[in-house]
Design a protein around this motif. Sequence first.
Motif, mmCIF file in Angstrom:
data_model
loop_
_atom_site.group_PDB
_atom_site.id
_atom_site.type_symbol
_atom_site.label_atom_id
_atom_site.label_comp_id
_atom_site.label_asym_id
_atom_site.label_seq_id
_atom_site.Cartn_x
_atom_site.Cartn_y
_atom_site.Cartn_z
ATOM 1 N N GLU A 107 0.825 -1.207 0.000
ATOM 2 C CA GLU A 107 0.000 0.000 0.000
ATOM 3 C C GLU A 107 0.867 1.269 0.000
ATOM 4 O OE1 GLU A 107 -3.407 -0.351 0.057
ATOM 5 O OE2 GLU A 107 -2.948 -2.448 -0.199
ATOM 6 N N PRO A 108 0.867 2.039 -1.082
ATOM 7 C CA PRO A 108 1.595 3.311 -1.053
ATOM 8 C C PRO A 108 0.694 4.389 -0.445
ATOM 9 C CG PRO A 108 0.711 2.915 -3.232
ATOM 10 C CD PRO A 108 0.230 1.787 -2.363
ATOM 11 N N GLU A 109 1.303 5.478 -0.001
ATOM 12 C CA GLU A 109 0.511 6.606 0.505
ATOM 13 C C GLU A 109 -0.144 7.343 -0.679
ATOM 14 O OE1 GLU A 109 3.596 8.407 2.896
ATOM 15 O OE2 GLU A 109 2.156 9.924 3.561
ATOM 16 N N ILE A 110 0.650 7.449 -1.740
ATOM 17 C CA ILE A 110 0.201 8.216 -2.916
ATOM 18 C C ILE A 110 0.408 7.372 -4.170
ATOM 19 C CG2 ILE A 110 0.612 10.312 -4.297
ATOM 20 C CD1 ILE A 110 1.735 11.606 -1.706
ATOM 21 N N VAL A 111 -0.598 7.389 -5.055
ATOM 22 C CA VAL A 111 -0.454 6.753 -6.362
ATOM 23 C C VAL A 111 -0.450 7.860 -7.412
ATOM 24 C CG1 VAL A 111 -1.610 5.337 -8.103
ATOM 25 C CG2 VAL A 111 -1.500 4.537 -5.743
ATOM 26 N N VAL A 112 0.589 7.865 -8.246
ATOM 27 C CA VAL A 112 0.633 8.790 -9.382
ATOM 28 C C VAL A 112 0.279 7.971 -10.615
ATOM 29 C CG1 VAL A 112 2.075 10.361 -10.737
ATOM 30 C CG2 VAL A 112 2.485 10.122 -8.271
ATOM 31 N N VAL A 113 -0.693 8.442 -11.393
ATOM 32 C CA VAL A 113 -1.114 7.709 -12.589
ATOM 33 C C VAL A 113 -0.526 8.410 -13.808
ATOM 34 C CG1 VAL A 113 -3.072 6.786 -13.887
ATOM 35 C CG2 VAL A 113 -3.270 7.129 -11.401
ATOM 36 N N GLY A 114 0.464 7.791 -14.459
ATOM 37 C CA GLY A 114 1.085 8.373 -15.646
ATOM 38 C C GLY A 114 2.525 8.782 -15.377
ATOM 39 N N ALA A 115 3.443 8.260 -16.217
ATOM 40 C CA ALA A 115 4.878 8.544 -16.037
ATOM 41 C C ALA A 115 5.414 9.421 -17.163
ATOM 42 C CB ALA A 115 5.662 7.238 -15.936
ATOM 43 N N GLY A 116 4.654 10.473 -17.518
ATOM 44 C CA GLY A 116 5.207 11.519 -18.372
ATOM 45 C C GLY A 116 6.031 12.455 -17.488
ATOM 46 N N ILE A 117 6.515 13.563 -18.053
ATOM 47 C CA ILE A 117 7.344 14.483 -17.260
ATOM 48 C C ILE A 117 6.583 14.970 -16.026
ATOM 49 C CG2 ILE A 117 8.393 16.783 -17.248
ATOM 50 C CD1 ILE A 117 9.442 16.313 -19.997
ATOM 51 N N ALA A 118 5.277 15.264 -16.166
ATOM 52 C CA ALA A 118 4.516 15.822 -15.036
ATOM 53 C C ALA A 118 4.397 14.805 -13.902
ATOM 54 C CB ALA A 118 3.135 16.277 -15.502
ATOM 55 N N GLY A 119 4.017 13.570 -14.234
ATOM 56 C CA GLY A 119 3.860 12.546 -13.206
ATOM 57 C C GLY A 119 5.187 12.260 -12.513
ATOM 58 N N LEU A 120 6.256 12.185 -13.300
ATOM 59 C CA LEU A 120 7.575 11.898 -12.713
ATOM 60 C C LEU A 120 8.044 13.054 -11.832
ATOM 61 C CD1 LEU A 120 9.304 10.289 -15.842
ATOM 62 C CD2 LEU A 120 8.522 9.101 -13.776
ATOM 63 N N THR A 121 7.756 14.284 -12.265
ATOM 64 C CA THR A 121 8.161 15.454 -11.465
ATOM 65 C C THR A 121 7.416 15.461 -10.134
ATOM 66 O OG1 THR A 121 8.514 16.695 -13.502
ATOM 67 C CG2 THR A 121 8.349 17.988 -11.486
ATOM 68 N N ALA A 122 6.108 15.192 -10.186
ATOM 69 C CA ALA A 122 5.327 15.135 -8.944
ATOM 70 C C ALA A 122 5.904 14.056 -8.025
ATOM 71 C CB ALA A 122 3.858 14.835 -9.262
ATOM 72 N N GLY B 264 4.170 0.640 -22.063
ATOM 73 C CA GLY B 264 5.335 -0.197 -21.783
ATOM 74 C C GLY B 264 6.616 0.607 -21.643
ATOM 75 N N ARG B 265 6.515 1.937 -21.645
ATOM 76 C CA ARG B 265 7.684 2.808 -21.451
ATOM 77 C C ARG B 265 7.232 4.048 -20.708
ATOM 78 N NH1 ARG B 265 7.332 7.301 -24.338
ATOM 79 N NH2 ARG B 265 5.726 7.305 -25.924
ATOM 80 N N SER B 266 8.169 4.718 -20.069
ATOM 81 C CA SER B 266 7.824 5.992 -19.436
ATOM 82 C C SER B 266 8.129 7.129 -20.419
ATOM 83 C CB SER B 266 8.608 6.169 -18.137
ATOM 84 O OG SER B 266 9.958 5.883 -18.353
ATOM 85 N N GLY B 267 7.732 8.346 -20.066
ATOM 86 C CA GLY B 267 8.023 9.502 -20.928
ATOM 87 C C GLY B 267 6.783 10.109 -21.560
ATOM 88 N N GLY B 268 5.734 9.305 -21.789
ATOM 89 C CA GLY B 268 4.517 9.836 -22.406
ATOM 90 C C GLY B 268 4.807 10.444 -23.766
ATOM 91 N N ARG B 269 4.479 11.729 -23.925
ATOM 92 C CA ARG B 269 4.685 12.389 -25.218
ATOM 93 C C ARG B 269 6.167 12.596 -25.536
ATOM 94 N NH1 ARG B 269 0.337 17.078 -24.360
ATOM 95 N NH2 ARG B 269 0.048 16.007 -22.343
ATOM 96 N N VAL B 270 7.033 12.439 -24.556
ATOM 97 C CA VAL B 270 8.480 12.512 -24.817
ATOM 98 C C VAL B 270 8.932 11.143 -25.303
ATOM 99 C CG1 VAL B 270 10.743 12.785 -23.758
ATOM 100 C CG2 VAL B 270 8.861 14.298 -23.098
ATOM 101 N N HIS B 271 9.431 11.091 -26.530
ATOM 102 C CA HIS B 271 9.796 9.802 -27.102
ATOM 103 C C HIS B 271 10.864 10.030 -28.163
ATOM 104 C CE1 HIS B 271 9.451 5.674 -27.858
ATOM 105 N NE2 HIS B 271 8.496 5.659 -28.756
ATOM 106 N N SER B 272 11.851 9.150 -28.202
ATOM 107 C CA SER B 272 12.918 9.339 -29.195
ATOM 108 C C SER B 272 13.473 7.992 -29.639
ATOM 109 C CB SER B 272 14.036 10.187 -28.589
ATOM 110 O OG SER B 272 14.520 9.559 -27.430
ATOM 111 N N PHE B 273 14.189 8.040 -30.759
ATOM 112 C CA PHE B 273 14.831 6.843 -31.308
ATOM 113 C C PHE B 273 16.304 7.134 -31.529
ATOM 114 C CE2 PHE B 273 10.427 6.366 -32.438
ATOM 115 C CZ PHE B 273 10.216 5.001 -32.247
#
Length: 357
Positions: free
Chosen positions: A3-18, A36-45
Amino acid sequence: MREPEIVVVGAGIAGLTAAFCLQQAGKKLVVLEGAGRSGGRVHSFSGNAPKSVRFDVGPTWVWPRWQPHVQRWLGDLSVRPFAQFETGDAILDGFGPQVTRQPLPGQDGIARLSGGPTSIVEAIEQRLEPGTVRLDSEVVAIETKENDLRVHLRDGAVARCATAILATPLRIAVERIRIEALDPRLSGVMLQTPTWMAQHAKAVILFKTPFWRDRGLSGRVASRIGPLVEIHDHSPENAELGALFGFVGWPAKDRQQDPETLEAEIRRQLVRCFGADAARVERVILHDWALEPLICSQADIAKPPEHPDVGPDLLRQGHLDDRLWFAVSETSDVSPGLIEGALVAGQTAAQRILSKR
Ligand SMILES: Cc1cc2nc3c(=O)[nH]c(=O)nc-3n(C[C@H](O)[C@H](O)[C@H](O)COP(=O)(O)OP(=O)(O)OC[C@H]3O[C@@H](n4cnc5c(N)ncnc54)[C@H](O)[C@@H]3O)c2cc1C
């Protein structure tokens, strides 16, 4: 799941920063990311390029001179900006019977990041406690029970927590997550808030060298006939190889129906604009964000693309007795829709949660 105290839904920059700001303050938390990856709209090859070289199919630019929050975070995370290449003429395509060139009015302060915006994602993730981010964990419902929240995952798992932060695009949250007792006024605002760039497609084209620079061209094209409506130089900082990127002007339906014709037309456009050398393409990378179910909502596809305005305070307040908060770039009161907005949204949500508990 513990059980975590806080759940963050989404690992884009905003979720990771929070998550980073809350962990710094000693909170126990988990970040649940549906993809299957973090970053959301941030994506590169990287393609076959050296490992340090990345080509962005999501965001490319920041404006540290004009974005104080970006400037501060880049410093804190040791991510280095460098100037977007803009030296030389621009090409106008489809403004007359032939392509023409003219001096480029550059954009003051426009910058790229060493390693691309993925460097921001990696730098924050490296600062999180191991195991904080859980991939392939799509959240499908949030309900209140016995003074807590229950966060339901697609695979049937349930996380119990005191507080949840929805760091997903707002329209995605309305369309794909069943949230108990959400104020209809709030869900109305969420549905009205466009997800910046969600319905766009981007093409990155790789060459052995940035040959256009030798001819006094900046790589910049403005086109009325496309398929790429804007093209920019996207070569690595040391120009060890050449790259251009462009935004696709074809509607989602057309580009998805016939991606082969789209690529052939892009190749023709490049030869039209940059001459025969442009036929020696090493690789074309096409990324269609309208096909990303956790980024581009049905509402984004149905409506014309729009840049989000600063939304009402409702988006930055706590809901369900301060147990549910939002943190996605579009909720920010600074640069909503942009990378800066994502950093500010994450930090603001974390600060507000900490001030309540
Ligand atoms: C093509 C393109 C070009 C852009 N260019 C620029 C630029 O040059 N400069 C700039 O500043 N900005 C640009 N942007 C915007 C920038 O990318 C965004 O502002 C920023 O990345 C948003 O970060 P975010 O964390 O707020 O949201 P997102 O990156 O959208 O993160 C949301 C996360 O939530 C996850 N998620 C969604 N639903 C669920 C669920 N049910 N359960 C679990 N996880 C879920 C998603 O998978 C995603 O990882 C561009 C965007 C695109 C697409």
